[in-house]
Design a protein around this motif. Structure first.
Motif, PDB file in Angstrom:
ATOM      1  N   SER A 239       3.548  18.730  67.853  1.00 48.49           N
ATOM      2  CA  SER A 239       4.767  18.065  68.308  1.00 48.49           C
ATOM      3  C   SER A 239       5.619  17.594  67.133  1.00 48.49           C
ATOM      4  CB  SER A 239       4.422  16.869  69.193  1.00 48.49           C
ATOM      5  OG  SER A 239       3.735  17.283  70.334  1.00 48.49           O
ATOM      6  N   LEU A 240       4.975  16.980  66.152  1.00 46.95           N
ATOM      7  CA  LEU A 240       5.715  16.521  64.974  1.00 46.95           C
ATOM      8  C   LEU A 240       6.323  17.690  64.204  1.00 46.95           C
ATOM      9  CD1 LEU A 240       3.426  13.687  63.613  1.00 46.95           C
ATOM     10  CD2 LEU A 240       5.659  13.454  64.694  1.00 46.95           C
TER      11      LEU A 240
ATOM     12  N   LEU B 193      11.109  20.700  62.559  1.00 45.83           N
ATOM     13  CA  LEU B 193      11.846  21.959  62.494  1.00 45.83           C
ATOM     14  C   LEU B 193      13.155  21.876  63.267  1.00 45.83           C
ATOM     15  CD1 LEU B 193       8.975  24.553  62.848  1.00 45.83           C
ATOM     16  CD2 LEU B 193      10.370  24.114  60.826  1.00 45.83           C
ATOM     17  N   GLY B 194      13.161  21.171  64.384  1.00 41.71           N
ATOM     18  CA  GLY B 194      14.384  20.996  65.150  1.00 41.71           C
ATOM     19  C   GLY B 194      15.424  20.190  64.400  1.00 41.71           C
ATOM     20  N   VAL B 195      14.980  19.151  63.675  1.00 46.60           N
ATOM     21  CA  VAL B 195      15.908  18.335  62.889  1.00 46.60           C
ATOM     22  C   VAL B 195      16.452  19.136  61.719  1.00 46.60           C
ATOM     23  CG1 VAL B 195      16.038  16.317  61.367  1.00 46.60           C
ATOM     24  CG2 VAL B 195      14.930  16.131  63.586  1.00 46.60           C
TER      25      VAL B 195
END
Length: 75
Positions: free
Chosen positions: A57-58, A63-65
């Motif tokens: 999850s982290l 990666l999304g940020v």
């Protein structure tokens, strides 16, 4: 899911008249066999699943940020 599974395994000790998180299935196996540790093995598996889920999850959040940051400040 892993947290609920851990609590269910821990409550197994209470269900058979022992303490919370007590190893109650340790007599079902020979020394050195994979499942000879009883509920300890299954509790370790659930903790590992929870850790892998948290790390995954982290990683996805990071990666999304990183993907949303515009390096050149262009839109």
């Amino acid at each position: 899911f892993a947290s609920a599974m851990y609590v269910a395994l821990a409550m197994l000790g209470v269900a058979v008249g022992a303490q919370f998180c007590q190893n109650v299935l340790y007599t079902a196996g020979n020394q050195g066999d994979l499942y000879s540790s009883g509920t300890i093995f299954w509790m370790n598996v659930t903790v590992g699943i929870k850790v892998i889920t948290g790390i995954g999850s982290l990683s996805l959040i990071m990666l999304g940020v990183l993907n949303s940051i515009d390096v050149d400040y262009k839109k």
